[in-house]
Scaffold this active site. Structure first.
Site, PDB file in Angstrom:
ATOM      1  N   LYS A 198       2.521-112.725 -15.812  1.00  0.00           N
ATOM      2  CA  LYS A 198       3.195-112.906 -14.524  1.00  0.00           C
ATOM      3  C   LYS A 198       4.038-114.179 -14.530  1.00  0.00           C
ATOM      4  O   LYS A 198       3.860-115.053 -15.370  1.00  0.00           O
ATOM      5  CB  LYS A 198       2.177-112.893 -13.393  1.00  0.00           C
ATOM      6  CG  LYS A 198       1.686-111.462 -13.162  1.00  0.00           C
ATOM      7  CD  LYS A 198       1.088-111.202 -11.824  1.00  0.00           C
ATOM      8  CE  LYS A 198       0.818-109.698 -11.699  1.00  0.00           C
ATOM      9  NZ  LYS A 198      -0.329-109.401 -10.877  1.00  0.00           N
ATOM     10  N   ARG A 224      -6.759-107.246 -15.837  1.00  0.00           N
ATOM     11  CA  ARG A 224      -5.708-106.220 -15.978  1.00  0.00           C
ATOM     12  C   ARG A 224      -4.644-106.802 -16.896  1.00  0.00           C
ATOM     13  O   ARG A 224      -4.057-107.839 -16.577  1.00  0.00           O
ATOM     14  CB  ARG A 224      -5.142-105.895 -14.592  1.00  0.00           C
ATOM     15  CG  ARG A 224      -4.097-104.808 -14.569  1.00  0.00           C
ATOM     16  CD  ARG A 224      -3.627-104.555 -13.138  1.00  0.00           C
ATOM     17  NE  ARG A 224      -2.625-103.514 -13.084  1.00  0.00           N
ATOM     18  CZ  ARG A 224      -1.341-103.710 -13.340  1.00  0.00           C
ATOM     19  NH1 ARG A 224      -0.893-104.910 -13.651  1.00  0.00           N
ATOM     20  NH2 ARG A 224      -0.482-102.712 -13.274  1.00  0.00           N
TER      21      ARG A 224
END
Ligand code: HH2
Length: 292
Positions: A230, A264
């Site tokens: 991210k 994840r």
């Protein structure tokens, strides 16, 4: 002070399969525009191949998504497009994949098709808020659900990154959504919560939430953490391939040490090694307990 509830070391799915924690969720984005791997797995055969490779690398479950939520203004796709992306992949995966499938969607129609194709988990980034049919569907099918915190919509959530106390607000929101889900009939032991890193969060918010994972774990639900590649990882660790991967690894290791149940990730093989090591060091792997 909040009473600490204990978390289960595993998740038992409606079909009897068990996911042992801490677990690795491999991301399969069947999208042209996902922020890290957009376009790579849009073709069904390549997507299936990638899912099987993640399973072979040790992923404990595969998260299939047909709509990008990247912060740089993801465009909403019509439900028919989302379905057309995920349906052929799910149909092929159900015959070949041994590990459970989760469907990353906000839409009950997409979730329904996925569950009919053998998915066992709904991963809803709107915590069952976007589609009022989602909670009854989850209750009826007895599937597991991931309830993620976010604010605003797909295209503008970053404008909503304003909090008085981000940890308290996220924990209270997830507690309320879990209570809502259980009240709607979702099996309580199959509710997973997720702070939604990067969704209406600045880098500083993400860091505060990661540091406060024990508070989130104290709710008693398994906690899923999605830090993989991210933009806050890029900002802190660097945006090159290696920096992103090691930055992700550091976030995952510390998340597991702090009690996270599922990470994840895009690179399942790397995450499996990280999770094994972090779990053993944190005393979460029975085989390696100091007095074992
Ligand atoms: N992050 C993304 C998508 N789905 N689901 C959960 N539960 N938690 C997350 O942190 C999460 C998620 C965004 O990452 P990615 O799937 O790689 O990108 P995109 O949404 O652009 O497809």
């Amino acid at each position: 002070m909040r009473k600490r509830a204990s978390q289960s070391p595993y998740l038992k799915l409606y079909d009897g399969r068990v996911i042992k924690f801490p677990a690795v969720m491999g991301v399969l984005n069947v999208t042209p525009d996902s922020f890290s791997d957009g376009g790579r797995y849009l073709e069904a055969d390549r997507a299936v191949e990638h899912a099987l490779a993640m399973e072979a690398a040790g992923a404990d479950l595969i998260d299939v998504g047909g709509e990008s939520s990247r912060p740089a203004g993801a465009s909403e796709v019509p439900v028919e497009v989302e379905l057309a992306r995920v349906r052929p992949v799910l149909a092929r995966l159900s015959k070949r994949l041994g590990v459970p499938i989760s469907i990353d969607t906000r839409r009950a129609e997409v979730a329904r098709v996925a569950l009919e194709s053998g998915a066992a988990i709904i991963n809803d980034i709107t915590a069952l808020e976007h589609d009022c049919e989602m909670a009854p569907l989850a209750a009826r099918t007895k599937c597991a659900v991931v309830l993620m915190h976010m604010r605003g919509g797909l295209a503008n959530h970053i404008e909503f990154a304003r909090y008085r106390d981000v940890v308290r607000e996220v924990v209270e929101y997830l507690e309320a959504r879990a209570r809502f889900a259980a009240g709607a009939g979702v099996v309580r032991s199959r509710i997973i919560v997720d702070p939604g890193l990067g969704f209406a969060k600045t880098a500083q918010h993400n860091l505060k939430l990661l540091a406060a994972l024990p508070d989130l774990c104290a709710l008693g639900y398994p906690v899923l953490v999605g830090a993989s590649r991210k933009s806050f990882v890029a900002r802190i660790a660097g945006a090159g391939e290696r920096e992103l991967e090691f930055g992700t690894a550091a976030a995952n290791a510390l998340a597991v040490a702090a009690g996270a149940s599922i990470v994840r990730v895009h690179d399942a093989g790397a995450a499996v090694a990280v999770v094994r090591m972090a779990a053993a060091m944190a005393g979460r792997d029975r085989r390696f307990r100091r007095n074992a």
